[in-house]
Design a protein around this motif. Structure first.
Motif, mmCIF file in Angstrom:
data_model
loop_
_atom_site.group_PDB
_atom_site.id
_atom_site.type_symbol
_atom_site.label_atom_id
_atom_site.label_comp_id
_atom_site.label_asym_id
_atom_site.label_seq_id
_atom_site.Cartn_x
_atom_site.Cartn_y
_atom_site.Cartn_z
ATOM 1 N N MET A 1 -1.312 -2.044 -6.990
ATOM 2 C CA MET A 1 -1.381 -3.028 -6.469
ATOM 3 C C MET A 1 -1.741 -2.522 -5.281
ATOM 4 N N LYS A 2 -2.492 -3.037 -3.994
ATOM 5 C CA LYS A 2 -2.690 -2.516 -2.829
ATOM 6 C C LYS A 2 -2.203 -3.209 -1.474
ATOM 7 N N TYR A 3 -1.369 -2.998 -1.003
ATOM 8 C CA TYR A 3 -0.556 -3.071 0.076
ATOM 9 C C TYR A 3 -1.184 -2.790 1.278
ATOM 10 N N LYS A 4 -0.729 -3.554 2.233
ATOM 11 C CA LYS A 4 -1.118 -2.922 3.889
ATOM 12 C C LYS A 4 0.656 -2.664 4.343
ATOM 13 N N GLU A 5 0.567 -1.488 4.776
ATOM 14 C CA GLU A 5 2.344 -0.546 5.235
ATOM 15 C C GLU A 5 2.152 -0.717 6.662
ATOM 16 N N ILE A 6 3.011 -1.408 7.477
ATOM 17 C CA ILE A 6 3.581 -1.875 8.602
ATOM 18 C C ILE A 6 4.726 -1.036 9.255
ATOM 19 N N THR A 7 3.890 0.881 10.118
ATOM 20 C CA THR A 7 5.032 1.017 9.717
ATOM 21 C C THR A 7 5.593 0.741 12.129
ATOM 22 N N VAL A 8 6.789 0.770 12.799
ATOM 23 C CA VAL A 8 7.236 -0.010 13.571
ATOM 24 C C VAL A 8 7.884 1.547 13.934
ATOM 25 N N ASN A 9 8.025 2.112 15.343
ATOM 26 C CA ASN A 9 8.767 3.202 15.924
ATOM 27 C C ASN A 9 9.462 2.291 16.736
ATOM 28 N N TYR B 1 3.089 -4.990 2.711
ATOM 29 C CA TYR B 1 2.478 -6.473 2.688
ATOM 30 C C TYR B 1 0.993 -6.402 1.859
ATOM 31 N N SER B 2 1.312 -7.555 1.438
ATOM 32 C CA SER B 2 0.328 -7.808 0.772
ATOM 33 C C SER B 2 -1.449 -7.936 1.531
ATOM 34 N N VAL B 3 -2.306 -7.652 0.814
ATOM 35 C CA VAL B 3 -3.738 -8.083 2.114
ATOM 36 C C VAL B 3 -3.856 -9.088 2.340
#
Length: 310
Positions: A1-9, A68-70
């Motif tokens: 399954m493909k995801y989007k990874e959001i990284t917050v500093n 997150y899901s794409v």
């Protein structure tokens, strides 16, 4: 399954608030990378045998990652950015830059990223072994294989280790064991491997039940009943040993009726209790007539073993 990874500093103080934002925007999970946590552990008296030295090389910037899901990601991304802006305006803490980065991620990449930080965990003669690690058992060791997937731990959390320590001192051969709020099933599966007659694992979360069943199969457990249910509310089964590794508030609530699933002279093993809630949890059970058998601590967490009188 493909995801989007959001990284917050962000900062250490801001990490919990940023995690909340990512969860509220629909993240399937949150990871916090904070080198300060690791340094604090090294300075403590806790033995953390599952941490690789490379972890210490992380940047002082705290990175909080959401997954997150794409599907509908553009809308999700906008919600994250707007929520972070609101947070920046209202937070009492220094939040750092709140810089946002987005990466494409396959769930296999996610799994492999955290796999490398785990090693076998020893509690008495019980060894919890992530299934991707080859481990040669020594004399009398009880090996429990665990595949937590992305949703559950491998037994490294202090509260789980406390449960295992308190359990390892009991004779479980031929006993019935209940694991309430089983998560990945480590406790109930361990009981089966240590000779319990029957084990009953329950959780109200479907993902937890799925993980329990997969881990039971991984260990070739034949005597487990695994249900998506509240065992206390549906008290048709009784155990000689009952695990409840949850939270202090829920443990206090359970004190009213957990006895309905416990045999006379049986034991309750409680964990998930931070130090400042220990007295409150213990009092709730002593007031119901249970006897304190033993309590242990590890880091910021406490575990309690109680006995039910005749």
């Amino acid at each position: 399954m493909k995801y989007k990874e959001i990284t917050v500093n962000t900062t250490t103080d801001g990490s919990d608030l940023v995690s909340m934002v990512l969860y509220e925007c629909g993240s399937d999970g949150v990871s916090i990378y904070d080198s300060k946590d690791i340094l604090d552990l090294i300075k403590s008296d806790i033995i953390w045998d599952y941490i690789e030295p490379d972890v210490l090389k992380q940047s002082p910037i705290v990175k909080v990652k959401g997954f997150y899901s794409v599907d509908n990601f553009s809308e999700i991304y906008t919600n994250v950015v707007n929520s972070l802006e609101d947070l920046k305006l209202n937070s009492p803490f220094e939040l750092g830059s709140l810089e946002v980065q987005v990466n494409d991620l396959d769930d296999a990449d996610w799994v492999n990223e955290w796999k490398k930080y785990y090693k076998p965990i020893h509690v008495g003669n019980i060894v919890i072994v992530p299934k991707w690690i080859k481990y040669d058992a020594k004399d009398n060791e009880k090996i429990v294989l665990i595949d937590p997937g992305m949703a559950f731990g491998t037994g490294s959390h202090e509260s789980t280790r406390l449960c295992l320590e308190l359990f390892s001192e009991l004779n479980s051969i031929g006993k019935n064991v209940l694991d309430i709020g089983a998560g990945s099933g480590i406790l109930g599966i361990t009981a089966s491997i240590c000779g319990a007659e029957k084990v009953f694992l329950s959780d109200i979360a479907p993902l937890a039940v799925k993980a329990c069943k997969e881990n039971a199969e991984l260990n070739n457990i034949q005597n487990a009943i695994i249900t998506e249910a509240d065992l206390i509310a549906n008290a048709t089964i009784k155990g000689d040993i009952v695990f409840a590794n949850i939270t202090a508030d829920i443990l206090i609530m359970l004190s009213d009726n957990i006895g309905s699933v416990l045999n006379n002279n049986g034991y309750i093993i409680l964990s998930g209790i931070i130090h400042k809630r220990y007295d409150e949890v213990l009092k709730a059970y002593l007031d119901k007539g249970y006897l304190l058998d033993k309590s242990v601590t590890l880091g910021e967490w406490c575990g309690i073993r109680l006995k039910k009188k005749n």
